[in-house]
Each structure stands twice: as C-alpha cells, then as structure tokens.
Design a protein around this motif. Structure first.
Motif, PDB file in Angstrom:
ATOM      1  N   ILE A  79      68.719 126.642  88.479  1.00  0.00           N
ATOM      2  CA  ILE A  79      68.170 126.519  89.836  1.00  0.00           C
ATOM      3  C   ILE A  79      66.747 125.985  89.774  1.00  0.00           C
ATOM      4  CG2 ILE A  79      67.417 127.810  91.880  1.00  0.00           C
ATOM      5  CD1 ILE A  79      69.879 129.638  91.394  1.00  0.00           C
ATOM      6  N   ARG A  80      65.964 126.505  88.847  1.00  0.00           N
ATOM      7  CA  ARG A  80      64.582 126.036  88.713  1.00  0.00           C
ATOM      8  C   ARG A  80      64.532 124.559  88.309  1.00  0.00           C
ATOM      9  NH1 ARG A  80      61.114 130.015  89.507  1.00  0.00           N
ATOM     10  NH2 ARG A  80      61.708 132.155  89.068  1.00  0.00           N
ATOM     11  N   GLY A  84      65.281 122.528  91.312  1.00  0.00           N
ATOM     12  CA  GLY A  84      64.109 122.570  92.184  1.00  0.00           C
ATOM     13  C   GLY A  84      63.017 121.621  91.716  1.00  0.00           C
ATOM     14  N   LYS A  85      62.794 121.537  90.412  1.00  0.00           N
ATOM     15  CA  LYS A  85      61.791 120.616  89.876  1.00  0.00           C
ATOM     16  C   LYS A  85      62.201 119.170  90.113  1.00  0.00           C
ATOM     17  CE  LYS A  85      59.713 123.546  86.398  1.00  0.00           C
ATOM     18  NZ  LYS A  85      59.425 123.770  84.987  1.00  0.00           N
ATOM     19  N   LYS A 136      61.677 118.587  93.927  1.00  0.00           N
ATOM     20  CA  LYS A 136      60.277 118.789  94.311  1.00  0.00           C
ATOM     21  C   LYS A 136      60.216 119.447  95.692  1.00  0.00           C
ATOM     22  CE  LYS A 136      58.462 114.982  91.529  1.00  0.00           C
ATOM     23  NZ  LYS A 136      59.115 115.101  90.386  1.00  0.00           N
ATOM     24  N   LYS A 137      59.252 119.105  96.514  1.00  0.00           N
ATOM     25  CA  LYS A 137      59.153 119.701  97.849  1.00  0.00           C
ATOM     26  C   LYS A 137      59.972 118.888  98.847  1.00  0.00           C
ATOM     27  CE  LYS A 137      56.469 123.179  97.020  1.00  0.00           C
ATOM     28  NZ  LYS A 137      57.020 124.511  97.036  1.00  0.00           N
ATOM     29  N   GLY A 158      65.239 122.346 102.307  1.00  0.00           N
ATOM     30  CA  GLY A 158      65.144 123.776 102.032  1.00  0.00           C
ATOM     31  C   GLY A 158      65.636 124.616 103.201  1.00  0.00           C
ATOM     32  N   LEU A 196      67.288 128.197  95.656  1.00  0.00           N
ATOM     33  CA  LEU A 196      66.748 126.840  95.579  1.00  0.00           C
ATOM     34  C   LEU A 196      65.829 126.553  96.761  1.00  0.00           C
ATOM     35  CD1 LEU A 196      66.619 124.064  94.229  1.00  0.00           C
ATOM     36  CD2 LEU A 196      68.744 123.480  95.432  1.00  0.00           C
ATOM     37  N   THR A 225      63.876 128.475  98.369  1.00  0.00           N
ATOM     38  CA  THR A 225      62.545 129.073  98.219  1.00  0.00           C
ATOM     39  C   THR A 225      61.645 128.243  97.312  1.00  0.00           C
ATOM     40  OG1 THR A 225      63.043 130.514  96.325  1.00  0.00           O
ATOM     41  CG2 THR A 225      63.491 131.401  98.534  1.00  0.00           C
ATOM     42  N   LEU A 226      62.251 127.433  96.461  1.00  0.00           N
ATOM     43  CA  LEU A 226      61.465 126.609  95.539  1.00  0.00           C
ATOM     44  C   LEU A 226      61.028 125.285  96.144  1.00  0.00           C
ATOM     45  CD1 LEU A 226      63.580 127.102  92.284  1.00  0.00           C
ATOM     46  CD2 LEU A 226      61.466 128.300  92.931  1.00  0.00           C
ATOM     47  N   ILE A 227      61.754 124.801  97.153  1.00  0.00           N
ATOM     48  CA  ILE A 227      61.455 123.448  97.649  1.00  0.00           C
ATOM     49  C   ILE A 227      60.843 123.398  99.046  1.00  0.00           C
ATOM     50  CG2 ILE A 227      63.214 122.440  96.149  1.00  0.00           C
ATOM     51  CD1 ILE A 227      64.963 122.035  98.673  1.00  0.00           C
ATOM     52  N   ASN A 281      58.024 133.176  96.235  1.00  0.00           N
ATOM     53  CA  ASN A 281      57.828 131.726  96.301  1.00  0.00           C
ATOM     54  C   ASN A 281      57.361 131.195  97.654  1.00  0.00           C
ATOM     55  OD1 ASN A 281      58.730 131.349  93.595  1.00  0.00           O
ATOM     56  ND2 ASN A 281      60.813 131.603  94.320  1.00  0.00           N
TER      57      ASN A 281
END
Length: 104
Positions: free
Chosen positions: A39-40, A43-44, A47-48, A53, A67, A69-71, A101
């Motif tokens: 998932i991380r 997410g990388k 990106k945003k 999201g 996912l 929460t990361l983007i 996050n």
C-alpha cells in the motif's frame, strides 16, 4: 491514476493470509488483504491526489482507505469533513491510519 485502476492494483496485491488476519482482528469483509508495504509503495507511486483519495475512501474498502490516507492532502479538509471521515469507519486500523496520516 483512476479509481478503477487503483482498485484493480489493490485487488491484484491482495494476500489471503493478510485478509484472514484483518478479518480475525475485526476488519469488515470489504477488503483485499494488501500488505502495508504494498500500500505504501502504491501511495508513493501515486503521490498526492486528493480527489482520488476521496473516491478511494468512499468505496468503504479497507485497503482503499489505507491508500486514501496516504494520498489525500490533509490541509484540504475542513474540521467538518474530517469528522465525517472519522464517523464513516469503525475499523480501528483505518482509524489509526487516518489519525496518523491525515489528522496529525
């Protein structure tokens, strides 16, 4: 990336053992069992992407919510919107990721 593409990537990364573990610990049935590292990594790669999201969160899928929460862009939320996100889940792991996050 579209919502459909993201969901397909999550589903493809699903792991039966992780799914069973999440279910054992109170997770809802709407999950694929994707490992945290996967998932991380996704997410990388994304990106945003705040709109994506939000769409991911609305699916109710546990992995999609991780996912999301990361983007998302945390500062883009009003306090009312954050409260709605918090109220929309009872799964503690999703709440943990949301608090860590997004709410900070």
């Amino acid at each position: 990336m579209t919502l459909q593409e993201a969901m397909e990537r999550l589903e493809a990364a699903g792991d039966a053992k992780m799914r069973a573990l999440y279910l054992k610990h109170g997770g809802p049935s709407n999950l694929f069992g994707v490992k945290t590292a996967d998932i991380r990594a996704l997410g990388k790669q994304i990106k945003k992407d705040h709109p994506l999201g939000l769409e991911l969160w609305k699916t109710g899928n546990v992995d999609a919510r991780f996912l999301a929460t990361l983007i998302v862009t945390p500062k883009a939320f009003s306090s009312t919107e954050l409260e709605e996100l918090l109220k929309s889940t009872t799964y503690t792991r999703n709440l943990d990721w949301l608090m860590t996050n997004v709410v900070e």
